[in-house]
Design a protein around this motif. Structure first.
Motif, PDB file in Angstrom:
ATOM      1  N   ASN A  76       0.809  -1.231   0.000  1.00 44.30           N
ATOM      2  CA  ASN A  76       0.000   0.000   0.000  1.00 44.30           C
ATOM      3  C   ASN A  76       0.836   1.272   0.000  1.00 44.30           C
ATOM      4  O   ASN A  76       0.382   2.317   0.457  1.00 44.30           O
ATOM      5  N   LEU A 115      -7.496  -1.391  -2.087  1.00 42.80           N
ATOM      6  CA  LEU A 115      -7.318  -1.101  -3.503  1.00 42.80           C
ATOM      7  C   LEU A 115      -7.010  -2.382  -4.265  1.00 42.80           C
ATOM      8  O   LEU A 115      -6.333  -3.275  -3.763  1.00 42.80           O
ATOM      9  N   ASP A 116      -7.515  -2.460  -5.486  1.00 40.89           N
ATOM     10  CA  ASP A 116      -7.291  -3.618  -6.348  1.00 40.89           C
ATOM     11  C   ASP A 116      -6.072  -3.317  -7.217  1.00 40.89           C
ATOM     12  O   ASP A 116      -6.194  -2.835  -8.336  1.00 40.89           O
ATOM     13  N   ASP A 118      -4.115  -5.125  -8.858  1.00 42.89           N
ATOM     14  CA  ASP A 118      -3.988  -5.877 -10.108  1.00 42.89           C
ATOM     15  C   ASP A 118      -4.632  -5.140 -11.271  1.00 42.89           C
ATOM     16  O   ASP A 118      -4.310  -5.403 -12.427  1.00 42.89           O
ATOM     17  N   ARG A 119      -5.537  -4.225 -10.980  1.00 41.49           N
ATOM     18  CA  ARG A 119      -6.205  -3.449 -12.039  1.00 41.49           C
ATOM     19  C   ARG A 119      -5.667  -2.015 -12.121  1.00 41.49           C
ATOM     20  O   ARG A 119      -6.241  -1.186 -12.802  1.00 41.49           O
ATOM     21  N   LYS A 135     -10.803   0.651  -6.466  1.00 38.28           N
ATOM     22  CA  LYS A 135     -11.154   0.019  -5.190  1.00 38.28           C
ATOM     23  C   LYS A 135     -11.664  -1.389  -5.469  1.00 38.28           C
ATOM     24  O   LYS A 135     -12.236  -1.666  -6.528  1.00 38.28           O
ATOM     25  N   ARG A 136     -11.455  -2.273  -4.503  1.00 35.53           N
ATOM     26  CA  ARG A 136     -12.030  -3.614  -4.632  1.00 35.53           C
ATOM     27  C   ARG A 136     -13.551  -3.485  -4.607  1.00 35.53           C
ATOM     28  O   ARG A 136     -14.111  -2.627  -3.918  1.00 35.53           O
ATOM     29  N   ASP A 137     -14.208  -4.351  -5.352  1.00 32.50           N
ATOM     30  CA  ASP A 137     -15.658  -4.263  -5.509  1.00 32.50           C
ATOM     31  C   ASP A 137     -16.401  -4.290  -4.177  1.00 32.50           C
ATOM     32  O   ASP A 137     -17.381  -3.584  -3.986  1.00 32.50           O
ATOM     33  N   GLU A 138     -15.915  -5.090  -3.227  1.00 31.43           N
ATOM     34  CA  GLU A 138     -16.629  -5.202  -1.946  1.00 31.43           C
ATOM     35  C   GLU A 138     -16.544  -3.922  -1.113  1.00 31.43           C
ATOM     36  O   GLU A 138     -17.285  -3.748  -0.156  1.00 31.43           O
TER      37      GLU A 138
END
Length: 149
Positions: A76, A115-116, A118-119, A135-138
């Protein structure tokens, strides 16, 4: 001991730039600053913001190209590093003031959790590198439909 500092005039404090430079030399790189407290006067300047979808980082690097920047993310912490070459052809000129930074640089910013990476994407255009960290979807806000009973 600190008696002289009590009467410090903020207008005169601008003349104390050497103190900031001294600390920068003592603590090179400054470590990873919090997302909200990036030190001013650092190169390259960085803006960090967030939306419901992503955290966006804008790195302002005029005179550099995409190949001059190295962007990495680990634990992070977003790190932007590179080198800005000294201008050529004016070595013989007398300089009265030089504010354009040249040499190696490194900026590190601590980012929030969730945070995602990988994308993550980085795009460079007109001296500005935009880094998008979705951001991660969840963790994205969700709308919950209210049904009549």
């Amino acid at each position: 001991m600190f008696g002289d500092l009590r009467g410090l005039d903020p207008a005169r404090a601008q003349g104390m730039e050497w103190v900031r430079q001294l600390f920068d030399e003592m603590f090179p790189g400054g470590g990873a600053a919090d997302i909200r407290s990036v030190p001013s006067g650092s190169f390259p300047p960085i803006n960090v913001g967030r939306t419901d979808e992503a955290v966006r980082v804008y790195v302002f690097a005029p005179g550099l190209g995409a190949e001059d920047l190295e962007v990495s993310l680990q634990d992070n912490v977003l790190t932007v590093a590179g080198r800005r070459e000294a201008p050529t052809g004016d070595e013989a000129r007398t300089r009265f003031r030089q504010e354009r930074f040249h040499g190696d640089f490194r900026r590190a910013v601590a980012l929030p959790e969730g945070l995602d990476i990988d994308r993550a994407e980085a795009r460079f255009r007109d001296g500005v590198c935009e880094i998008v960290l979705p951001k991660r979807d969840e963790l994205k806000p969700r709308r919950i439909e209210v049904q009549a009973a």
